[in-house]
Design a protein around this motif. Structure first.
Motif, short mmCIF file in Angstrom:
data_model
loop_
_atom_site.label_atom_id
_atom_site.label_comp_id
_atom_site.label_asym_id
_atom_site.label_seq_id
_atom_site.Cartn_x
_atom_site.Cartn_y
_atom_site.Cartn_z
N THR A 137 0.85 -1.18 0.00
CA THR A 137 0.00 0.00 0.00
C THR A 137 0.89 1.24 0.00
O THR A 137 1.99 1.23 0.54
N GLU A 138 0.34 2.27 -0.61
CA GLU A 138 1.11 3.52 -0.69
C GLU A 138 1.50 4.03 0.70
O GLU A 138 2.59 4.51 0.92
N GLN A 139 0.56 3.90 1.65
CA GLN A 139 0.83 4.43 2.99
C GLN A 139 2.03 3.74 3.63
O GLN A 139 2.88 4.37 4.24
N ARG A 140 2.11 2.41 3.44
CA ARG A 140 3.25 1.69 4.02
C ARG A 140 4.56 2.15 3.41
O ARG A 140 5.56 2.38 4.10
N LEU A 141 4.52 2.28 2.09
CA LEU A 141 5.72 2.75 1.41
C LEU A 141 6.10 4.14 1.93
O LEU A 141 7.27 4.44 2.17
N LEU A 142 5.05 4.94 2.14
CA LEU A 142 5.27 6.30 2.63
C LEU A 142 5.97 6.28 3.98
O LEU A 142 6.91 7.06 4.24
N VAL A 143 5.52 5.39 4.86
CA VAL A 143 6.13 5.30 6.19
C VAL A 143 7.60 4.95 6.06
O VAL A 143 8.48 5.61 6.64
#
Ligand code: ATP
Ligand code: MG
Lengths: 287, 343, 256
Positions: A137-143
């Motif tokens: 997910t984008e959010q995980r990558l973002l983290v």
């Protein structure tokens, strides 16, 4: 195999968060010689602030993060000024107990103001990216990416600025560093500001993945302590590496160990290591 | 920690009042309150021995309280053992777990010990909560039988009151004997400076072990009495929050003072009763109190009291000139410190 | 009586004590001198068991004691004072000294709880010992004072009394005259002579050369962790290496 990679990604996400929180604790420990038991609760506050800025005040995600970091920086500085600086020369038990008091207070305030229920923040980045055939997910990558960016930023700050290198020297070598020309109070104030800011950033980044609730900081806090004891109290690389190791270990073992006992793993590991090496894994010779 | 003249009479008087209370009132609210104060005072006084006297801040004591409580409960419920035997086994077992934990953790210095004990506390409470086949987990352990010694049944509140008062007085007596003895002074010397103590031939590890095991025995005893009194147990009694609460009692009353644990427990528990409606939020008040106490009253109420007594009749010539004031401050600063090395 | 063989202590790359062969003879006053950072205190820390040596051996009364801990050394009869005077803060002089004799007592937990006969005897012994050593160092008047309320020089005396209360055979004194004035220093020298006359063996680290030259039977000179000379005060004051490395200038003049 796919599941395994998924666990690695999850481990990196967890590890990013642990590392950012542990970095703050280790910096504060290095400078103030204080194990700040309230640090995880600053992380919790950061998550709530982000949450309300977005849901109640309609801010979008990035401005909310910036505001949350700013607010927590101020809170961190206030704590340093009002609580920990006056206790700086008191016996170490005293400041430790004071940090417990602060911790209890923050958690109670959060309960009073926002209730004990779990809240969910919707991620603005809920798309799924295909990364080398791997779904993430984008959010995980973002983290993961943001944590790395923050760590690089911190690294540059510590290496390239005068106050930063003072902080680093003092954190790494408590006894030896008597660097002239820089006010020790300023250093500890800065340290609290940075540490709280990092905690808030970690919380904002993780908020869309995890739930937000008043006791969310307690466990993160304990684990961050496990990490810095393992990595050597006051050691900056130790906090980063230890954070990722613990995150990965938890996430990977989570698939194999009964999740009931998952939380135990970190503490049992700590106990085992301290049993063999009373000063932690990477600590220099005690005296 | 000098013995304040006259306090002997105060203690004796309070003892007789405590004996007479059930005769004066049968208000179950007050009796229950007192029983709880006695029980928690025993546990907090254990924390005081290791943290206040030997200088090692232990945050695992709620866990040891839990071990004592669950051992008694399980032995009585699942093994149908008698109360006294269960009580003895609980206390001994808690002490044994304490010895093992102490052997590992007391080699750690200062902050490491506190952090280790915190993790130990979390482990103990998690084990009690998750080991459902043994402890019934969050459902709680129900149906602990009424304590019986011989043919005497402790079924009424009054009888429980005397039972627990007995152990409370016993514990406080032993505490007093230890604290005002060479053994207690040895603990204090380690708190003051482990290095100096060792250079004077004191085996610090051995003394710290003694202090720690005794302190866990007190916590276990308190837990066992708690189980026998309430007759049901939930895993939350071993939670780390309880350790923080015990720390609060100890600090308010006065860490490193004989009666501090009792005074603090009584006072804070009463306050908490008033603040019943606050329940989850009571730490909004007590958190800052904890901070203010370490800042301004590091030896709590009893410490302030002793200070007053000491200052009023100024028998000693006060020779504190400017040079010595520096030392005096250093001394006060180090009072609470656990074996901090400054060589 | 106490002997070291190639005794060394490294702190990381810093060779604080480097291969020192040294001997303390029974009944003598032995002095260790050397510039700041020479490794004198570290040497004391090694022979009192506070730090484990990196290499080398320590013998006490013929027995090897190299890796003994400081509480064991104290029990065998090696007492010490610290360079920064150390006393148990927040307690009275008397309470300090009673702890000093604790190592010669055996009562434990139960003895204290029931105040057994042995416990009471031992407590009395501690108290008597405390009074005795206080009288010896000439500080009887201080018994009930808090250690925080007495002067620097009085603290030094009490620290010596504390070492004596352990019933030692050897007393190691780390800069006993540091930070006190000339009058007080000569009183202190008297006290040290008195200790010697009472049959104690003494090893002393000191920068005040005049005092050392008068007191010491033998002197060892350390420089950067290495023993550069050893001998009687006369020999040392004539030793070229010593004069060059250490005594030269003001200190040299002072010594004569
Ligand atoms: N605990 C320690 N850890 C690391 N280095 C140490 C330690 N103790 C002493 N040193 C180093 O060992 C060297 C010798 O120090 P030491 O204190 O023994 O000198 P000294 O001769 O007693 O000096 P002074 O006359 O100033 O007391 C110094 O370089 C010092 O920095
Ligand atoms: Mg020295």
């Amino acid at each position: 195999m796919d599941l395994f990679f998924q666990q690695i990604v999850n481990g990196l996400v967890l590890g990013s968060i642990y590392s950012l929180v542990a970095l703050g604790i280790t910096l504060i420990y290095g400078i103030m010689h204080l194990p700040n038991f309230a640090h995880g609760h600053l992380y919790m506050l950061g998550a709530y602030v982000t949450f309300f800025l977005i849901t109640d005040y309609g801010l979008s995600y990035w401005p909310a993060i910036l505001f949350a970091v700013a607010i927590l920086v101020v809170i961190g500085m206030l704590l340093e000024r009002l609580v920990f600086r006056p206790l700086h020369h008191a016996p170490h038990i005293n400041s430790m107990i004071a940090s417990i008091g602060v911790m209890l207070f923050i958690e109670a305030i959060a309960r009073k103001m926002w209730g004990s229920d779990y809240r969910r923040l919707d991620s603005p980045y809920d798309g799924i990216i295909d990364l080398f055939g791997l779904n993430i997910t984008e959010q995980r990558l973002l983290v993961i990416v943001s944590a790395v960016v923050l760590m690089i930023g911190l690294h540059l700050f510590l290496k390239r600025t005068v106050i930063g290198s003072t902080i680093e020297a003092m954190a790494q070598n408590r006894e030896g560093a008597f660097l002239v020309g820089i006010n020790a109070n300023k250093v500890s104030l800065m340290t609290f500001a940075i540490a709280s800011g990092l905690a808030a950033a970690a919380a904002s980044l993780a908020a869309p993945i995890n739930l937000v609730y008043p006791s969310m900081g307690a466990m993160v806090n304990l684990k961050a302590f496990v990490i810095i004891v393992l990595g050597g109290m006051g050691s900056i690389p130790g906090a980063v590496i230890g954070g990722y190791i613990l995150g990965l270990a938890e996430s990977i073992s989570g698939t194999y160990i009964n999740s009931e006992y998952k939380d135990l793993a970190a503490f049992v590991l700590l106990i085992l290591i301290l049993t063999v090496r009373p000063t932690g894994l990477f600590a220099k010779e005690a005296r | 920690m000098r013995f304040v003249p006259g306090s002997k009479w105060v203690v004796a008087a309070l003892f007789f009042v405590a004996l007479a209370i059930p005769l004066l009132t049968d208000n179950s609210y007050y009796l229950n309150m007192l029983i709880m104060v006695f029980i928690w005072s025993i546990a907090v006084s254990g924390m005081n021995i290791i943290a206040g006297y030997a200088g090692q801040l232990s945050l695992a004591h709620a866990g040891f309280f839990g071990i004592g409580a669950y051992t008694l409960g399980l032995l009585m419920v699942k093994a149908q053992m008698s109360f006294l035997v269960s009580l003895a086994v609980s206390v001994v077992l808690t002490g044994m777990v304490g010895a093992v934990v102490g052997m590992i953790s007391l080699r750690l210095k200062g902050h490491y010990f506190a952090i280790f004990s915190l993790c130990m506390g979390v482990i103990l409470s998690l084990v009690i909560e998750k080991w459902e086949s043994l402890t019934e987990g969050v459902r709680g352990l129900l149906g602990i039988p009424v304590p019986k010694i011989g043919s005497v049944e402790f079924s009424t509140l009054t009888s429980q009151y005397y039972l627990i008062l007995f152990f409370f007085v016993l514990a406080m007596f032993v505490n007093r004997q230890i604290i005002h003895s060479l053994v207690g002074r040895t603990f204090i010397s380690i708190r003051n400076s482990e290095e100096l103590a060792e250079s004077l031939g004191i085996h610090a590890m051995k003394s710290k072990m003694l202090a720690f095991v005794y302190s866990t025995v007190l916590a276990g005893l308190a837990g066992a009495l708690y189980a026998g009194y309430l007759r049901f147990l939930g895993p939350e009694i071993a939670s780390i929050e309880h350790a923080f609460e015990m720390l609060l009692y100890l600090l308010v009353g006065g860490i490193g003072t004989l009666w501090g644990p009792v005074v603090g427990t009584a006072l804070v528990m009463t306050l908490m009763q008033w603040l019943q409606s606050w329940q989850d939020y009571r730490m909004i008040i007590f958190g800052p109190i904890l901070v203010l106490i370490v800042m301004f009253l590091p030896h709590g109420i009893m410490g302030a009291f002793a200070q007053l007594k000491k200052n009023q009749p100024s028998v000693l010539p006060d020779t504190t000139d400017d040079k010595n004031r520096g030392i005096e401050r250093g001394v006060n600063d180090r009072r609470l410190a656990g074996g901090e090395s400054d060589a | 009586m106490l002997r070291t063989e190639k005794l060394s202590k490294y702190f990381g790359g810093n060779q604080a004590v480097n291969s020192v062969d040294f001997q303390i003879n029974q009944g003598e006053i032995t002095a260790i001198i050397g510039p700041n950072g020479a490794g004198k205190t570290t040497f004391f820390n090694l022979i009192s068991g506070l730090h484990p040596p990196t290499s080398g051996k320590i013998f006490f009364e013929g027995e090897e004691v190299t890796n003994k801990r400081s509480y064991e050394m104290a029990k065998m009869g090696i007492a010490r004072t610290f360079q920064t005077t150390k006393l148990f803060a927040g307690a009275t002089v008397m309470e300090n000294l009673m702890i000093g004799h604790r190592l010669r007592t055996k009562s434990g937990f139960w003895g204290a709880v029931i105040r057994s006969q042995r416990y009471r005897n031992e407590e009395r012994a501690c108290r008597e010992k405390a009074l005795q050593v206080l009288e010896f160092v000439g500080a009887s008047a201080l018994a009930n004072r808090s250690v925080a309320s007495i002067s620097q020089e009085e603290q030094k005396r009490v620290a010596i009394a504390l070492a004596l209360s352990t019933d030692p055979k050897i007393v190691l004194l780390d800069e006993p005259a540091g930070g006190i004035n000339a009058d007080e220093t000569s009183n202190l020298a008297e006290l040290i002579t008195k200790m010697k006359n009472a049959g104690l063996t003494i090893c002393i680290i000191e920068h005040k050369m005049q005092m050392i030259m008068k007191l010491a039977d033998r002197i060892m000179v350390l420089n950067q962790g290495i023993k550069i000379a050893e001998g009687t005060p006369d020999e040392i004051s004539r030793n070229e290496t010593v004069i060059e490395a250490y005594l030269g200038g003001g200190a040299h003049a002072q010594a004569h």
